[in-house]
Each structure stands twice: as structure tokens, then as C-alpha cells.
Design a protein around this motif. Structure first.
Motif, short mmCIF file in Angstrom:
data_model
loop_
_atom_site.label_atom_id
_atom_site.label_comp_id
_atom_site.label_asym_id
_atom_site.label_seq_id
_atom_site.Cartn_x
_atom_site.Cartn_y
_atom_site.Cartn_z
N ALA A 17 3.95 93.85 18.59
CA ALA A 17 3.99 92.96 17.37
C ALA A 17 5.41 93.06 17.09
O ALA A 17 6.14 92.03 16.80
N LEU A 18 6.09 94.30 17.41
CA LEU A 18 7.39 94.02 16.97
C LEU A 18 8.32 93.29 17.96
O LEU A 18 9.25 92.46 17.72
N LEU A 19 8.16 93.32 19.18
CA LEU A 19 8.56 92.63 20.14
C LEU A 19 8.66 91.10 20.05
O LEU A 19 9.30 90.28 20.16
N ASP A 20 7.41 90.67 19.27
CA ASP A 20 7.28 89.16 19.07
C ASP A 20 7.75 89.00 17.72
O ASP A 20 7.65 87.69 17.43
N GLU A 21 8.17 89.76 16.84
CA GLU A 21 8.70 89.14 15.68
C GLU A 21 9.99 88.67 15.94
O GLU A 21 10.93 89.05 16.32
N ASP A 26 16.05 88.26 17.31
CA ASP A 26 17.22 87.66 16.66
C ASP A 26 18.08 88.61 16.62
O ASP A 26 19.40 88.09 16.73
N LEU A 27 18.18 89.83 17.00
CA LEU A 27 19.00 90.88 16.93
C LEU A 27 19.86 90.85 18.17
O LEU A 27 19.66 90.36 19.03
N PRO A 28 21.24 90.96 17.90
CA PRO A 28 22.19 90.67 19.11
C PRO A 28 22.02 91.35 20.25
O PRO A 28 21.89 90.71 21.41
N ALA A 29 21.70 92.66 20.22
CA ALA A 29 21.27 93.53 21.31
C ALA A 29 20.17 93.08 22.23
O ALA A 29 20.07 93.09 23.46
N ALA A 32 20.92 89.88 23.94
CA ALA A 32 21.96 90.33 25.17
C ALA A 32 20.99 91.03 26.33
O ALA A 32 21.44 91.32 27.31
N GLY A 33 19.81 91.28 25.95
CA GLY A 33 18.82 91.93 26.92
C GLY A 33 19.24 93.56 26.94
O GLY A 33 18.68 94.16 27.89
N HIS A 34 19.79 93.97 25.85
CA HIS A 34 20.06 95.54 25.82
C HIS A 34 18.69 96.17 24.91
O HIS A 34 19.05 96.77 23.95
N LEU A 35 17.67 96.35 25.50
CA LEU A 35 16.41 96.69 24.86
C LEU A 35 15.84 97.73 26.04
O LEU A 35 15.60 97.36 27.04
N TYR A 36 15.89 99.02 25.61
CA TYR A 36 15.53 99.87 26.91
C TYR A 36 14.53 100.97 26.15
O TYR A 36 14.59 101.39 25.04
#
Length: 66
Positions: A17-21, A26-29, A32-36
Motif C-alpha cells: 500500500a505504501l509503495l503504491d501511494e 513522488d519522493l525524489p529518492a 531516483a531508484g534509491h529505495l532499499y
């Protein structure tokens, strides 16, 4: 987004649900693909700490290589 993040999200409805929000996307990170992914947020054992250190190390290496 990393494959591990996608895999973890499919197992946890709240994470999905969070990832689909839209605001999260829209967060810059995130853009940019910086989600770990990280294992847990509270560590109670040395084994758990080692797993968290492994995740943080992998995230730092991925970020540095981007």
C-alpha cells in the motif's frame, strides 16, 4: 526500486500500500531508484544486527554505484 523491495512488498500488504501511494512514488529518492529494503527496524540479537548491517552495506554499495 530493487527486486528485493518488490518481493518484500508482495508479502506485506501494508508495504505494498505504501509503495503504491502516489505521494510516496513522488519522493525524489524513490523516483531516483534509491529505495532499499532493510530487515526489521528493531534488533534484539547479534544475528539480527548482522542482518541489518548486511542490508545497510548492500544499500550503501548500491547507492554509491548509481
Amino acid at each position: 526500486m530493487t527486486d528485493a523491495t518488490t518481493t518484500a512488498a508482495t508479502r506485506a500488504p501494508r508495504a505494498r500500500a505504501l509503495l503504491d501511494e502516489p505521494a510516496f512514488k513522488d519522493l525524489p529518492a524513490v523516483k531516483a531508484g534509491h529505495l532499499y529494503p532493510l530487515r526489521g527496524s528493531t534488533v534484539f540479537t547479534f544475528y539480527g544486527t548482522n542482518g541489518m548491517i548486511d542490508d545497510l552495506t548492500a544499500a550503501a554499495k548500491a547507492y554509491a554505484g548509481s
